[in-house]
Motif scaffolding. Structure first.
Motif, PDB file in Angstrom:
ATOM      1  N   VAL A  13       0.830  -1.198   0.000  1.00 58.25           N
ATOM      2  CA  VAL A  13       0.000   0.000   0.000  1.00 58.25           C
ATOM      3  C   VAL A  13       0.865   1.248   0.000  1.00 58.25           C
ATOM      4  O   VAL A  13       1.806   1.369   0.793  1.00 58.25           O
ATOM      5  CB  VAL A  13      -0.936   0.026   1.230  1.00 58.25           C
ATOM      6  N   GLY A  14       0.527   2.182  -0.890  1.00 56.53           N
ATOM      7  CA  GLY A  14       1.145   3.496  -0.897  1.00 56.53           C
ATOM      8  C   GLY A  14       0.168   4.510  -0.331  1.00 56.53           C
ATOM      9  O   GLY A  14      -0.978   4.599  -0.785  1.00 56.53           O
ATOM     10  N   LEU A  15       0.593   5.257   0.667  1.00 56.38           N
ATOM     11  CA  LEU A  15      -0.263   6.228   1.351  1.00 56.38           C
ATOM     12  C   LEU A  15       0.170   7.638   0.981  1.00 56.38           C
ATOM     13  O   LEU A  15       1.315   8.034   1.241  1.00 56.38           O
ATOM     14  CB  LEU A  15      -0.163   6.021   2.868  1.00 56.38           C
ATOM     15  N   PHE A  72       3.946   7.646  -8.460  1.00 50.34           N
ATOM     16  CA  PHE A  72       3.320   7.177  -9.693  1.00 50.34           C
ATOM     17  C   PHE A  72       4.337   6.865 -10.786  1.00 50.34           C
ATOM     18  O   PHE A  72       3.996   6.240 -11.794  1.00 50.34           O
ATOM     19  CB  PHE A  72       2.294   8.196 -10.182  1.00 50.34           C
ATOM     20  N   ALA A  73       5.578   7.265 -10.593  1.00 52.81           N
ATOM     21  CA  ALA A  73       6.627   6.919 -11.557  1.00 52.81           C
ATOM     22  C   ALA A  73       6.945   5.428 -11.520  1.00 52.81           C
ATOM     23  O   ALA A  73       7.499   4.890 -12.480  1.00 52.81           O
ATOM     24  CB  ALA A  73       7.884   7.737 -11.261  1.00 52.81           C
ATOM     25  N   LEU A  78       3.399  -1.279  -6.306  1.00 52.79           N
ATOM     26  CA  LEU A  78       2.315  -1.179  -5.337  1.00 52.79           C
ATOM     27  C   LEU A  78       1.071  -1.923  -5.814  1.00 52.79           C
ATOM     28  O   LEU A  78       0.886  -2.149  -7.007  1.00 52.79           O
ATOM     29  CB  LEU A  78       1.969   0.294  -5.101  1.00 52.79           C
ATOM     30  N   ASP A  79       0.203  -2.258  -4.847  1.00 49.20           N
ATOM     31  CA  ASP A  79      -1.060  -2.935  -5.140  1.00 49.20           C
ATOM     32  C   ASP A  79      -2.276  -2.069  -4.829  1.00 49.20           C
ATOM     33  O   ASP A  79      -3.394  -2.386  -5.229  1.00 49.20           O
ATOM     34  CB  ASP A  79      -1.157  -4.230  -4.321  1.00 49.20           C
ATOM     35  N   LEU A  80      -2.075  -0.976  -4.082  1.00 47.67           N
ATOM     36  CA  LEU A  80      -3.176  -0.104  -3.664  1.00 47.67           C
ATOM     37  C   LEU A  80      -2.607   1.256  -3.305  1.00 47.67           C
ATOM     38  O   LEU A  80      -1.530   1.341  -2.715  1.00 47.67           O
ATOM     39  CB  LEU A  80      -3.894  -0.691  -2.438  1.00 47.67           C
ATOM     40  N   PRO A 103      -5.675   0.296  -7.900  1.00 46.38           N
ATOM     41  CA  PRO A 103      -6.875   0.479  -7.084  1.00 46.38           C
ATOM     42  C   PRO A 103      -6.634   1.621  -6.096  1.00 46.38           C
ATOM     43  O   PRO A 103      -5.488   1.891  -5.706  1.00 46.38           O
ATOM     44  CB  PRO A 103      -7.029  -0.863  -6.361  1.00 46.38           C
ATOM     45  N   VAL A 104      -7.720   2.267  -5.642  1.00 44.01           N
ATOM     46  CA  VAL A 104      -7.527   3.442  -4.806  1.00 44.01           C
ATOM     47  C   VAL A 104      -8.624   3.565  -3.753  1.00 44.01           C
ATOM     48  O   VAL A 104      -9.798   3.324  -4.032  1.00 44.01           O
ATOM     49  CB  VAL A 104      -7.435   4.726  -5.676  1.00 44.01           C
ATOM     50  N   VAL A 105      -8.196   3.904  -2.543  1.00 40.73           N
ATOM     51  CA  VAL A 105      -9.074   4.322  -1.452  1.00 40.73           C
ATOM     52  C   VAL A 105      -8.881   5.822  -1.288  1.00 40.73           C
ATOM     53  O   VAL A 105      -7.752   6.309  -1.273  1.00 40.73           O
ATOM     54  CB  VAL A 105      -8.732   3.594  -0.134  1.00 40.73           C
ATOM     55  N   VAL A 106      -9.987   6.565  -1.167  1.00 42.42           N
ATOM     56  CA  VAL A 106      -9.916   8.023  -1.035  1.00 42.42           C
ATOM     57  C   VAL A 106     -10.618   8.439   0.249  1.00 42.42           C
ATOM     58  O   VAL A 106     -11.770   8.060   0.476  1.00 42.42           O
ATOM     59  CB  VAL A 106     -10.559   8.733  -2.241  1.00 42.42           C
TER      60      VAL A 106
END
Length: 357
Positions: A13-15, A72-73, A78-80, A103-106
């Motif tokens: 996960v990338g935060l 984003f480069a 990452l998976d999320l 996939p994204v959580v906002v």
């Protein structure tokens, strides 16, 4: 003979963002969710980057990056992605994540408008990617308890739902959350109102009509700090929702009136304070537990009884996210649900304080 570990590797996960939302809510919940690993935190603040490195699972140092562009480069790592940045950036960063195939959580609010939320939903569906708004208050202890009472038909036919998030903060704190700039999407309407409206729609269905009063009461304040929304649901239930920073005396968190009984509950779910104080959920350990003297009551007039409050369960959100990513199940909250709530918030925002001439 040692058995081979056949469990799948954790989803990485990338935060994005390590302010209040990122550091207090998302990072601890991600790091303690089985099947997820907090891999990367993006923040340009040097002090926050130092703290973020220790925000993962014990023994794992989190990678930190200064900008979303850096993350984003290299999307393949990452998976999320989780967007926990200021409100004005939510839509742009969610688009970037989806365009990168992630996939994204906002964090709430998903977007300033329902139209933008629907646009994001359409893009996620076209790409076959998960898009989930973070509506953690669906797992508040009082909300879970009320849902259980409604499922048991303990109140009879509900006709009025009153819900409050009230605080006493007579002096503005400043920052983007209290900015009057519409681009910041600040004020209590889009902050606490996002939760109150989402809960009301989840419990009682779509809104047929909306009325609101949005006021700016504190000297020097720029954004709404004392707001009221009245909904009439298509189901016939009336919801009255209060959000305030100027409440010198606090009302009940919930007052729900039905044909046989009412439910009244004071006080807030303990999970936010626990997370702020550094506590983390742990498997098998108590979490979200409320003392008996804080329980709500159910009944009519003097014929009432205390109702044990169910444990709060913020970890359930990211548990459901991990399951959705691995098994293709629906996310725990959808972008279309967020759009429905945003439609209500947009309508409420159109009301201005009445002024006499």
């Amino acid at each position: 003979m040692n058995r081979m570990d056949t469990s799948p590797s954790p989803l990485r996960v990338g935060l994005l963002g390590f302010g209040l939302a990122g550091s207090v809510f998302h990072a601890p919940l991600i790091a303690t969710t089985p099947g997820l690993a907090l891999d990367t935190v993006v923040t340009s603040d040097p002090e926050r980057r130092e703290r973020a490195r220790e925000a993962g699972s014990p023994g794992d140092e989190v990678r930190t990056l200064p900008s979303a562009d850096d993350l984003f480069a290299d999307p393949d790592g990452l998976d999320l992605v989780v967007v926990a940045t200021p409100n004005r950036t939510h839509v742009r960063l969610a688009h970037h994540a989806l365009d990168a195939g992630l996939p994204v959580v906002v964090d709430k609010p998903l977007a300033p408008t329902a139209a933008e939320a629907r646009e994001l939903a359409a893009k996620a569906e076209a790409k076959g990617l998960l898009l989930a708004p973070f509506q953690n208050r669906r797992w508040d202890n009082d909300f879970l308890t009320l849902r259980s009472l409604l499922a048991e038909d303990a109140l009879g036919e509900v006709h009025r739902f009153e819900s409050r998030f009230e605080r006493w903060r007579p002096l503005p704190k400043g920052g983007w959350r209290e900015s009057g700039d519409p681009q910041e999407v600040g004020g209590l309407l889009y902050d606490l109102g996002s939760h109150l409206v989402d809960q009301a729609l989840t419990l009682f269905g779509p809104a047929a009509s909306v009325y609101a009063e949005a006021d700016v009461r504190r000297p020097g304040a720029e954004a709404d700090d004392d707001t009221f929304i009245a909904l009439t649901h298509e189901s016939g239930v009336h919801s009255h929702l209060w959000m305030s920073a100027t409440a010198s005396r606090l009302g009940p968190r919930f007052r729900v009136l039905g044909s046989r009984a009412g439910y009244v509950k004071y006080g807030l779910d303990p999970q936010e304070n626990a997370l702020r104080e550094g506590a983390r959920p742990a498997e098998g350990a108590p979490w979200g537990v409320e003392p008996q003297d804080a329980w709500g009551t159910l009944g009519a007039l003097e014929d009432t009884r205390a109702v044990p409050t169910l444990d709060g369960d913020y970890p359930a959100f990211y548990d459901a996210i991990a399951t959705a990513l691995r098994e293709g199940t629906p996310p725990p909250v959808t972008a279309h649900e967020a759009a429905a709530a945003l439609q209500v918030l947009e309508t409420a925002r159109s009301f201005t304080r009445a002024r006499t001439v």
